[in-house]
Design a protein around this motif. Structure first.
Motif, PDB file in Angstrom:
ATOM      1  N   UNK A 197       0.848  -1.187   0.000  1.00 15.55           N
ATOM      2  CA  UNK A 197       0.000   0.000   0.000  1.00 15.55           C
ATOM      3  C   UNK A 197       0.888   1.242   0.000  1.00 15.55           C
ATOM      4  N   UNK A 198       1.582   1.420  -1.139  1.00 13.26           N
ATOM      5  CA  UNK A 198       2.552   2.497  -1.290  1.00 13.26           C
ATOM      6  C   UNK A 198       2.479   2.975  -2.733  1.00 13.26           C
ATOM      7  N   UNK A 199       2.253   4.253  -2.937  1.00 13.09           N
ATOM      8  CA  UNK A 199       2.103   4.779  -4.292  1.00 13.09           C
ATOM      9  C   UNK A 199       3.362   4.618  -5.130  1.00 13.09           C
ATOM     10  N   UNK A 200       4.509   4.483  -4.471  1.00  9.90           N
ATOM     11  CA  UNK A 200       5.762   4.335  -5.208  1.00  9.90           C
ATOM     12  C   UNK A 200       6.056   2.892  -5.599  1.00  9.90           C
ATOM     13  N   UNK A 201       5.211   1.948  -5.125  1.00  2.00           N
ATOM     14  CA  UNK A 201       5.437   0.532  -5.414  1.00  2.00           C
ATOM     15  C   UNK A 201       4.386   0.018  -6.386  1.00  2.00           C
ATOM     16  N   UNK A 202       4.846  -0.618  -7.452  1.00  2.00           N
ATOM     17  CA  UNK A 202       3.932  -1.223  -8.414  1.00  2.00           C
ATOM     18  C   UNK A 202       3.802  -2.711  -8.110  1.00  2.00           C
ATOM     19  N   UNK A 203       2.571  -3.188  -7.994  1.00  2.00           N
ATOM     20  CA  UNK A 203       2.361  -4.583  -7.624  1.00  2.00           C
ATOM     21  C   UNK A 203       2.997  -5.515  -8.646  1.00  2.00           C
TER      22      UNK A 203
END
Length: 325
Positions: free
Chosen positions: A275-281
């Motif tokens: 749940x981090x905008x900088x991380x892409x699943x």
């Protein structure tokens, strides 16, 4: 999870009638070496050698060792329905790859069982290790969020209860502050039930990785259904947000089926997200096949391919042989 004693890959679920036996009666494949006057000694082994190229960028193939294990189990009939037992397992994977000692102690615990209830303590797996439906031989993202946090310890107390339609397990890893075996503090619960081909599971873990660390929770739910011609399963696990890490989730979906009496296939996908905008699943998929020789069901061959949707990542593969006794 590896194939069962029949050579095909079942869903990672417990047969409730024998749930406790994995803790107190050794493996179903274990050979009884000696049995007399209420004393039983069983020994079993699990040797897997494979050619593998990891999923990733510019990876090279290598001979890899897995589950090079020898498992020793002893039990005593104490009378009045009470059984005392102990287990010591050794793994030689790291030694085979010149990356460790001659043999590593993997499990060492003792306990007692009365009817459907057993209690054990020592070096062993947590209750949450029973959770999950994944069917890959190797993974990139972790089997589930419990696997990504911790599923075993050195100072573990564990209780297992196997009922007709349910299996319950609880474990507690003591913090052992100031001792050499200090491994953080963990409390785990697992429960599953099976009815008319449907198996449901839930798991919970409260983790404090070190004495001064922030504690956090991990939850998981799973379901599998046996359609006779195929089994389909899914699980979802989530680790709560902490000061150091955002909320993390891992989803598994898998189906297994037999293409012949000797051959099983598994197809699966998992997705990991923060749940981090900088991380892409990241999503990972895999497909594997396992063949058992009709004349010797504990000698089997297997192969698997896998990939992720990350950029600049090449597909991985493996093929090998597994021998059990």
């Amino acid at each position: 999870m590896k194939p069962d004693e029949n050579g095909v890959k079942p869903m990672k679920k417990l047969l409730l009638a024998v749930a406790v036996s994995s803790v107190v009666a050794g493996s179903a494949n274990a050979a009884t070496i000696y049995e007399k006057d209420g004393f039983t000694y069983k020994l079993n082994g699990d040797f897997q050698v494979q050619l593998r190229q990891d999923v990733g960028n510019d990876q090279n193939p290598e001979i890899e060792f897995d589950d090079l294990e020898l498992k020793n189990y002893v039990s005593y009939d104490l009378g009045n329905g009470l059984t005392g037992f102990g287990r010591v397992d050794f793994g030689f994977k790291d030694a085979a790859e010149d990356d460790g000692d001659a043999g590593a102690l993997e499990e060492a615990y003792v306990g007692m069982k009365y009817e459907a209830v057993s209690f054990s303590f020592g070096k062993q797996n947590f209750a949450s290790d029973e959770f999950g439906v994944e069917e890959s031989y190797e993974d990139v993202l972790g089997e589930d969020q419990f696997d990504n946090i911790a599923t075993d310890g050195d100072d573990t107390l564990r209780l297992d209860v196997g009922l007709d339609q349910a299996y319950l397990a609880a474990s507690y890893e003591m913090d052992a502050e100031g001792e050499d075996s200090e491994n953080g503090e963990y409390f785990d619960l697992f429960a599953s039930t099976e009815l008319a081909g449907l198996t449901l599971g839930v798991a919970y873990q409260n983790a404090t990785p070190s004495i001064d660390a922030e504690s956090f929770d991990t939850w998981g739910v799973s379901a599998t259904y046996d359609f006779d011609i195929a089994t389909i399963g899914a699980d979802y696990s989530v680790t709560d947000e902490t000061d150091a890490e955002p909320e993390q989730t891992l989803l598994n979906v898998v189906t297994t089926f037999d293409v012949a009496s000797t051959t099983g296939v598994a197809l699966g996908m998992r997705n990991y997200d923060k749940d981090d905008n900088s991380f892409e699943d990241v999503s990972e998929w895999y497909a594997n096949v396992t063949y058992k020789f009709p004349a010797a069901k504990n000698f089997r061959m297997f192969a698997e391919i896998a990939d992720t949707d990350e950029d600049d990542v090449d597909m991985g593969y493996l093929a090998g042989v597994r021998v059990k006794f």
